[in-house]
Design a protein around this motif. Structure first.
Motif, PDB file in Angstrom:
ATOM      1  N   ASN A 130       0.746  -1.401   0.146  1.00  0.00           N
ATOM      2  CA  ASN A 130      -0.087   0.003  -0.135  1.00  0.00           C
ATOM      3  C   ASN A 130       0.842   1.437   0.132  1.00  0.00           C
ATOM      4  OD1 ASN A 130      -2.932  -0.325  -0.183  1.00  0.00           O
ATOM      5  ND2 ASN A 130      -3.197  -1.111   1.806  1.00  0.00           N
ATOM      6  N   PHE A 131       0.179   2.278  -0.600  1.00  0.00           N
ATOM      7  CA  PHE A 131       0.984   3.717  -0.533  1.00  0.00           C
ATOM      8  C   PHE A 131       0.074   4.680   0.276  1.00  0.00           C
ATOM      9  CE2 PHE A 131       2.513   1.587  -4.156  1.00  0.00           C
ATOM     10  CZ  PHE A 131       3.757   2.443  -4.464  1.00  0.00           C
ATOM     11  N   GLY A 168      -0.748   5.900  -6.023  1.00  0.00           N
ATOM     12  CA  GLY A 168      -1.211   7.218  -6.354  1.00  0.00           C
ATOM     13  C   GLY A 168      -2.155   7.542  -4.898  1.00  0.00           C
ATOM     14  N   GLY A 169      -2.772   8.555  -4.860  1.00  0.00           N
ATOM     15  CA  GLY A 169      -3.535   8.915  -3.754  1.00  0.00           C
ATOM     16  C   GLY A 169      -5.178   9.470  -3.973  1.00  0.00           C
ATOM     17  N   THR A 178       3.257   8.907  -6.768  1.00  0.00           N
ATOM     18  CA  THR A 178       4.015   7.842  -6.954  1.00  0.00           C
ATOM     19  C   THR A 178       4.258   8.153  -8.585  1.00  0.00           C
ATOM     20  OG1 THR A 178       1.826   6.597  -7.658  1.00  0.00           O
ATOM     21  CG2 THR A 178       2.976   6.253  -5.427  1.00  0.00           C
ATOM     22  N   GLU A 179       5.661   7.800  -8.676  1.00  0.00           N
ATOM     23  CA  GLU A 179       6.235   7.991 -10.266  1.00  0.00           C
ATOM     24  C   GLU A 179       6.868   6.594 -10.371  1.00  0.00           C
ATOM     25  OE1 GLU A 179       8.761  11.141 -10.424  1.00  0.00           O
ATOM     26  OE2 GLU A 179       7.398  12.766  -9.676  1.00  0.00           O
ATOM     27  N   PHE A 180       6.376   5.922 -11.686  1.00  0.00           N
ATOM     28  CA  PHE A 180       7.126   4.699 -12.160  1.00  0.00           C
ATOM     29  C   PHE A 180       7.684   4.935 -13.619  1.00  0.00           C
ATOM     30  CE2 PHE A 180       3.570   3.769  -9.059  1.00  0.00           C
ATOM     31  CZ  PHE A 180       3.941   2.891  -8.368  1.00  0.00           C
ATOM     32  N   LYS A 181       8.694   4.575 -13.672  1.00  0.00           N
ATOM     33  CA  LYS A 181       9.477   4.771 -14.990  1.00  0.00           C
ATOM     34  C   LYS A 181      10.122   3.506 -15.245  1.00  0.00           C
ATOM     35  CE  LYS A 181      12.420   7.895 -17.569  1.00  0.00           C
ATOM     36  NZ  LYS A 181      13.190   9.004 -17.624  1.00  0.00           N
ATOM     37  N   ASN A 182      10.051   2.753 -16.486  1.00  0.00           N
ATOM     38  CA  ASN A 182      10.808   1.587 -16.824  1.00  0.00           C
ATOM     39  C   ASN A 182      10.546   0.556 -16.015  1.00  0.00           C
ATOM     40  OD1 ASN A 182      11.761   3.041 -18.858  1.00  0.00           O
ATOM     41  ND2 ASN A 182      13.658   3.618 -17.871  1.00  0.00           N
ATOM     42  N   CYS A 183       9.148   0.407 -15.426  1.00  0.00           N
ATOM     43  CA  CYS A 183       9.027  -0.907 -14.488  1.00  0.00           C
ATOM     44  C   CYS A 183       8.061  -1.881 -15.142  1.00  0.00           C
ATOM     45  CB  CYS A 183       8.426  -0.281 -13.301  1.00  0.00           C
ATOM     46  SG  CYS A 183       9.353   0.939 -12.090  1.00  0.00           S
ATOM     47  N   TYR A 184       8.181  -3.177 -14.772  1.00  0.00           N
ATOM     48  CA  TYR A 184       7.360  -4.215 -15.458  1.00  0.00           C
ATOM     49  C   TYR A 184       7.396  -5.199 -14.373  1.00  0.00           C
ATOM     50  CZ  TYR A 184      11.720  -6.915 -16.637  1.00  0.00           C
ATOM     51  OH  TYR A 184      12.739  -7.359 -16.518  1.00  0.00           O
ATOM     52  N   VAL A 185       5.987  -6.151 -14.806  1.00  0.00           N
ATOM     53  CA  VAL A 185       6.059  -7.428 -14.352  1.00  0.00           C
ATOM     54  C   VAL A 185       6.038  -8.423 -15.424  1.00  0.00           C
ATOM     55  CG1 VAL A 185       4.221  -8.874 -13.063  1.00  0.00           C
ATOM     56  CG2 VAL A 185       4.280  -6.336 -12.572  1.00  0.00           C
ATOM     57  N   ARG A 206      -4.733   5.789  -8.748  1.00  0.00           N
ATOM     58  CA  ARG A 206      -5.606   6.986  -8.621  1.00  0.00           C
ATOM     59  C   ARG A 206      -4.802   8.146  -8.986  1.00  0.00           C
ATOM     60  NH1 ARG A 206      -5.041   4.847  -2.259  1.00  0.00           N
ATOM     61  NH2 ARG A 206      -6.633   3.305  -2.317  1.00  0.00           N
ATOM     62  N   ASP A 207      -5.311   9.324  -8.213  1.00  0.00           N
ATOM     63  CA  ASP A 207      -4.668  10.642  -8.743  1.00  0.00           C
ATOM     64  C   ASP A 207      -3.250  10.750  -8.304  1.00  0.00           C
ATOM     65  OD1 ASP A 207      -7.213  11.597  -9.534  1.00  0.00           O
ATOM     66  OD2 ASP A 207      -7.576  12.612  -7.731  1.00  0.00           O
ATOM     67  N   LYS A 208      -2.591  11.689  -9.088  1.00  0.00           N
ATOM     68  CA  LYS A 208      -1.049  11.935  -8.630  1.00  0.00           C
ATOM     69  C   LYS A 208      -0.283  10.577  -8.657  1.00  0.00           C
ATOM     70  CE  LYS A 208      -2.588  15.376  -5.285  1.00  0.00           C
ATOM     71  NZ  LYS A 208      -2.450  15.856  -3.912  1.00  0.00           N
ATOM     72  N   ALA A 209      -0.509   9.618  -9.829  1.00  0.00           N
ATOM     73  CA  ALA A 209       0.358   8.674 -10.073  1.00  0.00           C
ATOM     74  C   ALA A 209       0.702   8.742 -11.721  1.00  0.00           C
ATOM     75  CB  ALA A 209      -0.549   7.174  -9.990  1.00  0.00           C
TER      76      ALA A 209
END
Length: 218
Positions: A130-131, A168-169, A178-185, A206-209
């Motif tokens: 969780n964030f 996000g929020g 929250t910022e995600f760059k070059n991330c993967y599953v 959510r917002d701000k992601a």
């Protein structure tokens, strides 16, 4: 060594240091008690830095309520500090994220088993759970760059995702951006939720992601 252990920091004691390694790999981590934040790092704060870290063969087997088994006071204190009754998160690298930076790190072979059906804001993610808002009630940022998960299995009563649960929020001034760059599953992804709330990368954005060049094989 595959013996049961406890997270690095947990509850209101957020990890706020620097864990920068030269391609360190930690293997065979098992947690089987209902801590508030379940992961290698239980909860991270706004100044946390985790870089160049690999985590392989992580297991979280939690069959008890997160607000039981001697952790009632921790949950109440943590929830009150966040303006919530209680909150719980489980992620192999970090259970609860209140900010910080994760870079050039990965999780391989993560397994989550949970039979709790009344755990409030519970979320399971292959990398992070969780964030939440930071402990000073102001807006802070959590950044994930060049991070990935491989082979995630979650059989849970609540929410499950390949990378992170809810990102996000809610749009107020105390969220974690929250910022995600070059991330993967990647690899095998097997998710089962009694609430039917699952997601390849995340349960909810959510917002701000923001997500840049992120993907999943799910």
């Amino acid at each position: 060594n595959d013996k049961a252990c406890q997270p690095i920091r947990r509850g209101v004691d957020l990890y706020s240091g620097k864990f920068a390694c030269d391609c360190l790999v930690i293997k065979n981590v098992s947690i089987n008690k209902p801590y508030i934040g379940i992961g290698l790092f239980g909860a991270t704060g706004i100044t946390a830095e985790i870089k160049n870290l690999g985590l392989e063969n992580f297991k979280a087997n939690v069959y008890s309520s997160p607000y039981g088994s001697g952790h009632v006071q921790d949950v109440k204190e943590f929830g009150n500090s966040m303006g919530l009754s209680y909150i719980w998160g489980s992620g192999a690298m970090a259970g609860i994220v209140g900010g910080g930076e994760f870079k050039d790190s990965y999780v391989k072979n993560a397994t989550f088993i949970n039979s709790t059906t009344n755990s409030g804001e519970a979320g399971f993610g292959g990398f992070a759970g969780n964030f939440i808002m930071a402990d000073d009630y102001s807006e802070h940022t959590a950044k994930f760059t060049n991070c990935y998960t491989m082979n995630v299995t979650a059989t849970v009563a609540d929410q499950a995702a390949g990378f992170a649960a809810k990102i996000g929020g809610y749009g107020d001034n105390r969220d974690v951006v929250t910022e995600f760059k070059n991330c993967y599953v990647g690899g095998n992804l097997t998710l089962s939720s009694a609430k039917n709330e699952i997601g390849g990368f995340a349960i909810e954005v959510r917002d701000k992601a923001t997500l840049t060049n992120c993907h999943t094989t799910y």
